[in-house]
Design a protein around this motif. Structure first.
Motif, PDB file in Angstrom:
ATOM      1  N   ARG A 482       4.739  42.537  20.323  1.00 43.97           N
ATOM      2  CA  ARG A 482       5.951  41.850  20.786  1.00 43.97           C
ATOM      3  C   ARG A 482       6.984  41.891  19.663  1.00 43.97           C
ATOM      4  NH1 ARG A 482       3.820  37.181  22.122  1.00 43.97           N
ATOM      5  NH2 ARG A 482       4.391  36.053  20.210  1.00 43.97           N
ATOM      6  N   VAL A 483       8.196  42.321  20.014  1.00 44.66           N
ATOM      7  CA  VAL A 483       9.278  42.417  19.039  1.00 44.66           C
ATOM      8  C   VAL A 483      10.488  41.671  19.574  1.00 44.66           C
ATOM      9  CG1 VAL A 483      10.780  43.954  17.718  1.00 44.66           C
ATOM     10  CG2 VAL A 483       8.455  44.685  18.285  1.00 44.66           C
ATOM     11  N   MET A 623      13.469  51.228   7.099  1.00 40.07           N
ATOM     12  CA  MET A 623      14.026  49.931   6.713  1.00 40.07           C
ATOM     13  C   MET A 623      13.915  48.895   7.824  1.00 40.07           C
ATOM     14  SD  MET A 623      17.271  51.483   4.605  1.00 40.07           S
ATOM     15  CE  MET A 623      18.344  50.241   5.270  1.00 40.07           C
ATOM     16  N   GLY A 624      12.890  49.037   8.668  1.00 37.48           N
ATOM     17  CA  GLY A 624      12.665  48.079   9.732  1.00 37.48           C
ATOM     18  C   GLY A 624      11.911  48.734  10.868  1.00 37.48           C
ATOM     19  N   PRO A 625      11.540  47.953  11.874  1.00 37.56           N
ATOM     20  CA  PRO A 625      10.903  48.552  13.050  1.00 37.56           C
ATOM     21  C   PRO A 625      11.861  49.542  13.707  1.00 37.56           C
ATOM     22  CG  PRO A 625      10.699  46.170  13.085  1.00 37.56           C
ATOM     23  CD  PRO A 625      11.677  46.498  12.012  1.00 37.56           C
ATOM     24  N   HIS A 626      11.334  50.662  14.169  1.00 33.14           N
ATOM     25  CA  HIS A 626      12.208  51.583  14.884  1.00 33.14           C
ATOM     26  C   HIS A 626      11.494  52.177  16.091  1.00 33.14           C
ATOM     27  CE1 HIS A 626      10.380  54.273  11.776  1.00 33.14           C
ATOM     28  NE2 HIS A 626      10.357  55.160  12.763  1.00 33.14           N
ATOM     29  N   PHE A 627      12.317  52.642  16.996  1.00 33.79           N
ATOM     30  CA  PHE A 627      11.850  53.109  18.294  1.00 33.79           C
ATOM     31  C   PHE A 627      12.550  54.430  18.582  1.00 33.79           C
ATOM     32  CE2 PHE A 627      12.235  48.598  17.856  1.00 33.79           C
ATOM     33  CZ  PHE A 627      11.029  48.088  18.310  1.00 33.79           C
ATOM     34  N   LEU A 683      15.804  40.971  12.672  1.00 37.64           N
ATOM     35  CA  LEU A 683      14.459  40.934  13.240  1.00 37.64           C
ATOM     36  C   LEU A 683      13.863  39.530  13.153  1.00 37.64           C
ATOM     37  CD1 LEU A 683      12.079  42.538  14.448  1.00 37.64           C
ATOM     38  CD2 LEU A 683      11.312  42.962  12.101  1.00 37.64           C
ATOM     39  N   GLY A 684      13.642  38.898  14.291  1.00 34.22           N
ATOM     40  CA  GLY A 684      13.092  37.552  14.317  1.00 34.22           C
ATOM     41  C   GLY A 684      11.582  37.527  14.295  1.00 34.22           C
ATOM     42  N   GLU A 685      10.972  38.486  15.030  1.00 33.90           N
ATOM     43  CA  GLU A 685       9.520  38.434  15.168  1.00 33.90           C
ATOM     44  C   GLU A 685       8.956  39.808  15.486  1.00 33.90           C
ATOM     45  OE1 GLU A 685       6.312  36.895  18.541  1.00 33.90           O
ATOM     46  OE2 GLU A 685       8.369  36.108  18.552  1.00 33.90           O
ATOM     47  N   LEU A 686       7.814  40.122  14.867  1.00 35.03           N
ATOM     48  CA  LEU A 686       7.001  41.271  15.253  1.00 35.03           C
ATOM     49  C   LEU A 686       5.558  40.796  15.214  1.00 35.03           C
ATOM     50  CD1 LEU A 686       7.484  44.972  14.285  1.00 35.03           C
ATOM     51  CD2 LEU A 686       5.192  43.977  14.394  1.00 35.03           C
ATOM     52  N   THR A 687       4.938  40.724  16.384  1.00 39.68           N
ATOM     53  CA  THR A 687       3.617  40.126  16.528  1.00 39.68           C
ATOM     54  C   THR A 687       2.669  41.055  17.253  1.00 39.68           C
ATOM     55  OG1 THR A 687       4.602  37.911  16.623  1.00 39.68           O
ATOM     56  CG2 THR A 687       2.357  38.145  17.462  1.00 39.68           C
TER      57      THR A 687
END
Length: 719
Positions: A482-483, A623-627, A683-687
């Motif tokens: 979950r992002v 430098m962060g989650p990417h898609f 980015l608030g959350e990556l779970t």
């Protein structure tokens, strides 16, 4: 059969005849077809009415042909200058002035009233003729590259095209009219069709044959301390290229070696970690930006020690070669990005099913002509540049664009061409590497930024490898991730992961350090499409050199369902912008990759110098989650066994789209892959969510909270 000497003599004779005819055009009377516009002093609103219906004053057409002929004569004069050895004896100042003059009509300030500008051409010549003649003016600019390469054949066919179109206007003018637009368009069509085979064979030879050494000869044989060498390439040279070359010349050999060794060793390791035999390969394609020759020279020598010869070809200059705003090859400065953007889809003039099928036939024939060379080609080694002022294009209704049917044909062609290339240069046998460096335009802190990027490119990969393994161990327990964004970021995504049949031997995420993608580090996977849903949003992002504001992409079943941005007032214009430059005319694309970038050092570094908006995807994705939307990271390599350093085999090498490869390859491969990164501060959350509902928090409020990853927060604390 004609000998090569006979062919050359014939071409030189055709060039001479064409030049003679061309020289007469500026002096000839302006064409004023009496039937086209009998009264030259009509009211302005009447003239506007004529232009909107596709007609304009004959004097405007005369001006077009006279001005364009003068530009072509200048290109031919440059051809003579080069043939006579002028590049060897001219001063740096003279070469700089000659270079500026070659590009003067498309430089900002002049471009507004250049016929290469579709908006100006349509305003002066009417829509039908304006679009076609603007295309012609843009295509003729490829003569600059061919003049420097002394490629007479490529010059002749374009010069003769211009003269043929001109003669059509002359003949019609004698009857007091303009030519039939359909006939002019047909002439352009047959130019593109008839010379498709010649240009494709030329390009394939340049792509795979290391004996085609125009650029390589300049790099290896020039005195790189004498910056006149930069003007031998035939590219536009700005202060960026000159200052870059000067800066590299000032560096000690150890630092040059560090850059080149990091780059070439990354390429070698890319083969090793994927179990591919580099000794089967004899060539590598170096792609880079001018000014970096000192590093490239060292890289060429490194590759030779590995057993690879370097192929270095020019980024396409002609629509027949696939000219694009995004450069693929070696290139200098872009004289005017708006010009490149305006002509991105000039092929719309002639792009139909017949042309596409004919081009595919020629594509196979061209590959067949170099099949032995293609079979031993190892793939690209790319040096990207970044730091130029961000480009936000102006969209113009006068620009040529692909219609719906042409968009489908474009997707069809890219699919077929990609499959053909993979047939001759097998995906399971080739590799690549990419590294990036800033250009001086990045700002007054260029040298400090450059040194910082060099440090980023040589970070301790073993440190990151260990931390990233802890991330992977946690993620491998999850059914989905979950992002969510924070602040103004509206991201709310669920990313489904493959179920591991044997968690002791399998993994979903690749532990990527610094081989094919430099710098370190990220972990990435190919998501399961079913169950991958939600909204991806970034407030501002640059993708392939283009700016996007409030980019939103909604996914349903892992496929793009909706998309929008806030670049333009018209929502439909925003959709077209994304469809053309992110979806590449596909109706939809899958989420081909989900990754977590771990290079917080790069993030803090970018924030310190305020260059986040100028970074290439290569660094931004770390430098962060990417898609990524498009193909997976394992396109055409699904059957290869890939293992992480801990010995676990990658299980997530395909999705429901790429799984179609055995039954319908055209649907399996999209031939595009665009990474979109959510920066840490959005980015608030990556779970990670496990099958039993247990949640493992990886990132909260832009900071890593998973035990064992504390080191990744240190750059934030030290900033």
């Amino acid at each position: 059969m004609k000998t090569e000497n006979m062919k050359t003599e014939e071409l030189l004779e055709r060039l001479s005849l064409g030049r003679e005819r061309l020289s007469q055009i500026p002096q000839e009377a302006r064409l004023v077809p009496k039937g086209a516009l009998p009264e030259q002093e009509k009211q302005e609103e009447d003239v506007d009415s004529e232009k909107s219906s596709g007609s304009a004053s004959g004097s405007a057409f005369g001006d077009y042909f006279a001005r364009t002929a003068e530009i072509l004569l200048m290109f031919l004069e440059e051809y003579d200058f080069i043939a006579d050895g002028g590049l060897q004896w001219a001063s740096l100042e003279e070469l700089a002035e000659r270079n500026r003059r070659l590009y003067s009509d498309v430089l900002p300030g002049s471009y507004e009233k250049s016929y290469a500008n579709p908006a100006f051409a349509v305003a002066e010549l009417g829509k039908d003729f304006g679009q076609m003649l603007s295309f012609l003016a843009a295509e003729e600019r490829s003569l600059i590259a061919f003049a420097f390469e002394q490629d007479v054949q490529s010059m002749v066919i374009r010069l003769e095209l211009f003269l043929e179109i001109y003669q059509m206007f002359v003949c019609a003018g004698e009857e007091g009219a303009l030519p039939d637009p359909a006939q002019v368009k047909e002439t352009l069509y047959w130019f593109a069709s008839d010379y498709s085979e010649i240009m494709l064979e030329k390009n394939m030879r340049a792509t795979f044959d290391w004996k085609e050494d125009f650029a390589l000869g300049i790099i290896m044989d020039s005195d790189l301390n004498d910056l006149r060498y930069l003007y031998r390439f035939g590219e536009y040279i700005s202060e960026n290229e000159l200052r870059m070359a000067r800066y590299l010349n000032s560096l000690p050999e150890e630092k040059i070696a560090l850059m080149a060794d990091t780059y070439t060793e990354g390429y070698r390791i890319g083969f090793a970690v994927t179990g591919k035999d580099i000794t089967k390969k004899k060539s590598v394609n170096i792609r880079y930006f001018l000014g970096f020759e000192r590093v490239v020279r060292r890289a060429v020598e490194n590759f030779r020690r590995i057993g690879l010869e370097s192929v270095i070809y020019r980024a396409p200059q002609s629509v027949l070669e696939g000219r694009k705003l995004g450069k693929n090859g070696y290139f200098g400065a872009i004289a005017n990005k708006q010009f490149e953007f305006d002509h991105e889809y000039d092929m719309a003039l002639f792009y139909d099913k017949r042309y596409v099928n004919h081009r595919l036939e020629n594509y196979r024939s061209a590959l067949e002509s170099v099949k032995e060379l293609a079979a031993v080609h190892g793939g690209p080694a790319v040096i990207e540049c970044f730091g130029e002022n961000p480009f936000a294009p102006e969209t113009k209704e006068e620009n040529l664009r692909l219609n719906e049917e042409q968009q489908k044909l474009s997707v069809f062609f890219q699919s077929k061409a990609g499959a053909l290339m993979n047939e001759y240069v097998k995906g399971e046998e080739r590799s690549f590497t990419i590294i990036a460096f800033p250009v001086p335009e990045i700002g007054e802190n260029f040298e400090e930024i450059f040194d910082g990027v060099l440090k980023l490119n040589t970070l301790d990969y073993q440190l990151y490898q260990g931390i990233q393994q802890k991330l992977i161990d946690a993620l491998d327990q999850a059914r989905y991730v979950r992002v969510k964004g924070m602040g103004e970021n509206r991201t709310d995504l669920r990313i489904a992961l493959h179920e591991l049949s044997d968690p002791q031997k399998e993994t979903n995420f690749e532990n990527c350090v610094a081989d094919v993608n430099i710098p370190v580090g990220e972990v990435f996977t190919s998501p399961v499409l079913k169950g991958t849903d939600g909204k991806l949003h970034v407030t501002k992002v640059y993708l392939n050199g283009l700016k996007y504001l409030d980019l939103e992409i909604d996914f349903e079943g892992g496929m793009i369902a909706e998309y929008s941005c806030a670049n333009f007032d018209d929502p439909e214009e925003n959709r077209k912008y994304i469809r053309e430059n992110v979806l590449y005319h596909h109706d939809t694309l899958p989420m081909g990759e989900f990754a977590i970038g771990t290079n917080t050092t790069a993030y803090v570094f970018a924030s310190k110098f305020g260059i986040g908006d100028k970074l290439p995807i290569l660094i931004a994705e770390k430098m962060g989650p990417h898609f990524a939307v498009g193909d997976t990271c394992y396109s055409h390599e699904e059957e290869l066994v890939t293992c992480n350093p801990d010995g676990k085999r990658l299980a997530a090498k395909e999705n429901e789209v790429s799984a179609l490869r055995t039954e319908d390859p055209e649907k399996a491969y999209l031939n595009c892959h665009t990474d979109i990164t959510i920066p840490y501060d959005e980015l608030g959350e990556l779970t990670a969510v496990c099958p039993d509902g247990t949640e493992i928090r990886i990132i909260e409020n832009g900071r890593f909270v998973l035990p064992g990853c504390e080191e990744l927060n240190r750059p934030f604390e030290e900033a």
